[in-house]
Motif scaffolding. Sequence first.
Motif, PDB file in Angstrom:
ATOM      1  N   VAL A  82     -26.974   4.107  35.785  1.00  0.00           N
ATOM      2  CA  VAL A  82     -26.573   2.712  35.596  1.00  0.00           C
ATOM      3  C   VAL A  82     -26.102   2.490  34.160  1.00  0.00           C
ATOM      4  N   GLN A  83     -26.660   3.198  33.207  1.00  0.00           N
ATOM      5  CA  GLN A  83     -26.262   3.047  31.808  1.00  0.00           C
ATOM      6  C   GLN A  83     -24.789   3.372  31.577  1.00  0.00           C
ATOM      7  N   LYS A  84     -24.171   4.128  32.475  1.00  0.00           N
ATOM      8  CA  LYS A  84     -22.747   4.459  32.347  1.00  0.00           C
ATOM      9  C   LYS A  84     -21.873   3.206  32.413  1.00  0.00           C
ATOM     10  N   LEU A  85     -22.415   2.091  32.895  1.00  0.00           N
ATOM     11  CA  LEU A  85     -21.665   0.845  33.010  1.00  0.00           C
ATOM     12  C   LEU A  85     -21.832  -0.067  31.797  1.00  0.00           C
ATOM     13  N   ARG A  86     -22.459   0.421  30.725  1.00  0.00           N
ATOM     14  CA  ARG A  86     -22.710  -0.416  29.546  1.00  0.00           C
ATOM     15  C   ARG A  86     -21.446  -0.995  28.928  1.00  0.00           C
ATOM     16  N   GLY A  87     -20.313  -0.351  29.080  1.00  0.00           N
ATOM     17  CA  GLY A  87     -19.066  -0.841  28.500  1.00  0.00           C
ATOM     18  C   GLY A  87     -18.345  -1.852  29.374  1.00  0.00           C
ATOM     19  N   LEU A  88     -18.910  -2.199  30.506  1.00  0.00           N
ATOM     20  CA  LEU A  88     -18.302  -3.140  31.439  1.00  0.00           C
ATOM     21  C   LEU A  88     -18.066  -4.480  30.766  1.00  0.00           C
ATOM     22  N   SER A  89     -16.884  -5.079  31.012  1.00  0.00           N
ATOM     23  CA  SER A  89     -16.584  -6.391  30.439  1.00  0.00           C
ATOM     24  C   SER A  89     -15.718  -7.185  31.408  1.00  0.00           C
ATOM     25  N   GLY A  90     -15.615  -8.463  31.138  1.00  0.00           N
ATOM     26  CA  GLY A  90     -14.846  -9.374  31.978  1.00  0.00           C
ATOM     27  C   GLY A  90     -15.729 -10.493  32.491  1.00  0.00           C
ATOM     28  N   ASP A  91     -15.117 -11.431  33.183  1.00  0.00           N
ATOM     29  CA  ASP A  91     -15.839 -12.574  33.727  1.00  0.00           C
ATOM     30  C   ASP A  91     -15.922 -12.472  35.244  1.00  0.00           C
ATOM     31  N   ALA A 114     -17.290 -11.638  45.053  1.00  0.00           N
ATOM     32  CA  ALA A 114     -17.105 -12.212  43.720  1.00  0.00           C
ATOM     33  C   ALA A 114     -15.639 -12.195  43.332  1.00  0.00           C
ATOM     34  N   GLY A 115     -15.284 -13.125  42.475  1.00  0.00           N
ATOM     35  CA  GLY A 115     -13.989 -13.101  41.812  1.00  0.00           C
ATOM     36  C   GLY A 115     -14.184 -12.513  40.430  1.00  0.00           C
ATOM     37  N   PHE A 116     -13.147 -11.887  39.887  1.00  0.00           N
ATOM     38  CA  PHE A 116     -13.267 -11.302  38.548  1.00  0.00           C
ATOM     39  C   PHE A 116     -11.985 -11.521  37.764  1.00  0.00           C
ATOM     40  N   GLU A 117     -12.152 -11.659  36.440  1.00  0.00           N
ATOM     41  CA  GLU A 117     -11.033 -11.869  35.525  1.00  0.00           C
ATOM     42  C   GLU A 117     -11.172 -10.931  34.336  1.00  0.00           C
ATOM     43  N   ASN A 118     -10.088 -10.245  34.015  1.00  0.00           N
ATOM     44  CA  ASN A 118     -10.036  -9.336  32.875  1.00  0.00           C
ATOM     45  C   ASN A 118     -11.147  -8.285  32.927  1.00  0.00           C
ATOM     46  N   LEU A 119     -11.405  -7.780  34.107  1.00  0.00           N
ATOM     47  CA  LEU A 119     -12.435  -6.764  34.314  1.00  0.00           C
ATOM     48  C   LEU A 119     -12.009  -5.462  33.640  1.00  0.00           C
ATOM     49  N   ALA A 120     -12.935  -4.838  32.930  1.00  0.00           N
ATOM     50  CA  ALA A 120     -12.630  -3.588  32.228  1.00  0.00           C
ATOM     51  C   ALA A 120     -13.854  -2.688  32.174  1.00  0.00           C
ATOM     52  N   LEU A 121     -13.597  -1.404  32.232  1.00  0.00           N
ATOM     53  CA  LEU A 121     -14.610  -0.378  32.000  1.00  0.00           C
ATOM     54  C   LEU A 121     -13.909   0.728  31.219  1.00  0.00           C
ATOM     55  N   PRO A 122     -14.270   0.902  29.942  1.00  0.00           N
ATOM     56  CA  PRO A 122     -13.571   1.881  29.109  1.00  0.00           C
ATOM     57  C   PRO A 122     -13.721   3.308  29.626  1.00  0.00           C
ATOM     58  N   ALA A 123     -12.671   4.091  29.448  1.00  0.00           N
ATOM     59  CA  ALA A 123     -12.721   5.509  29.801  1.00  0.00           C
ATOM     60  C   ALA A 123     -13.612   6.237  28.796  1.00  0.00           C
ATOM     61  N   THR A 124     -14.252   7.274  29.263  1.00  0.00           N
ATOM     62  CA  THR A 124     -15.033   8.143  28.392  1.00  0.00           C
ATOM     63  C   THR A 124     -14.482   9.554  28.540  1.00  0.00           C
ATOM     64  N   SER A 125     -15.046  10.495  27.821  1.00  0.00           N
ATOM     65  CA  SER A 125     -14.551  11.870  27.897  1.00  0.00           C
ATOM     66  C   SER A 125     -14.726  12.470  29.292  1.00  0.00           C
ATOM     67  N   ASP A 126     -15.702  11.954  30.056  1.00  0.00           N
ATOM     68  CA  ASP A 126     -15.936  12.523  31.382  1.00  0.00           C
ATOM     69  C   ASP A 126     -15.722  11.529  32.529  1.00  0.00           C
ATOM     70  N   ALA A 127     -15.150  10.346  32.235  1.00  0.00           N
ATOM     71  CA  ALA A 127     -14.939   9.360  33.295  1.00  0.00           C
ATOM     72  C   ALA A 127     -13.661   8.560  33.055  1.00  0.00           C
ATOM     73  N   SER A 128     -13.026   8.164  34.137  1.00  0.00           N
ATOM     74  CA  SER A 128     -11.826   7.342  34.070  1.00  0.00           C
ATOM     75  C   SER A 128     -12.199   5.930  33.658  1.00  0.00           C
ATOM     76  N   GLY A 129     -11.196   5.143  33.270  1.00  0.00           N
ATOM     77  CA  GLY A 129     -11.447   3.767  32.861  1.00  0.00           C
ATOM     78  C   GLY A 129     -10.295   2.876  33.262  1.00  0.00           C
ATOM     79  N   LEU A 130     -10.521   1.577  33.156  1.00  0.00           N
ATOM     80  CA  LEU A 130      -9.490   0.603  33.498  1.00  0.00           C
ATOM     81  C   LEU A 130      -9.712  -0.648  32.684  1.00  0.00           C
ATOM     82  N   SER A 131      -8.664  -1.470  32.602  1.00  0.00           N
ATOM     83  CA  SER A 131      -8.786  -2.747  31.908  1.00  0.00           C
ATOM     84  C   SER A 131      -7.765  -3.727  32.464  1.00  0.00           C
ATOM     85  N   GLY A 132      -8.086  -5.009  32.350  1.00  0.00           N
ATOM     86  CA  GLY A 132      -7.165  -6.073  32.711  1.00  0.00           C
ATOM     87  C   GLY A 132      -7.104  -6.444  34.177  1.00  0.00           C
TER      88      GLY A 132
END
Length: 186
Positions: A82-91, A114-132
């Motif tokens: 679950v700690q892998k989601l610490r970078g999660l952001s958005g409303d 749920a609805g979401f706005e500007n959802l993001a999860l930063p990429a790390t060296s071992d995982a993909s990421g997304l933003s916006g």
Amino acid sequence: AAPKATLQDVQLAARVLPQPFGWRAEIQNLQIKTSRGVWPRVQGVVSQGVASAGGGAEWSANFNFLRLDDLAPWLELADADVQKLRGLSGDVRALDAAYSATLPDAMPHYRLRAGFENLALPATSDASGLSGLNGELTLDANGGRVRLKDAATTLKLPSVFATPLAFVTLNEAFRWNGETESWIVR
């Protein structure tokens, strides 16, 4: 990494009510101010009880608004997965979630909308990421749907592409459902 938000002020008007075999917390007014800004007025309900079949636990939560940037740092208290989601952001808006586990070996039942706005999860060296990402999510143990709305989105797949993929506008709907032991994505 984005700096963590610092709580500056929290005001809460709530009541916790005993229920047969559980409890219910009604949040009538939650106001939060962090170093990143002021949240809209939050209202919600969280409840815990005993599942009718099998005596397992049931949880439910409904909130009109949550800011993930300010909540994600609390995930440091959770297990490593679950700690892998610490970078999660958005409303998140109009959250409606429920979880029920009846027997130790039975599949849990869950639902999330749920609805979401500007959802993001930063990429790390071992995982993909997304933003916006903007849109809506509905899911349960049988499948789900994501509907993306007018969003300038960036997708980072470091193991596949040397540079991030940028989408000027992303409008799409994805559905998936489980059939026997496989999943179908449409």
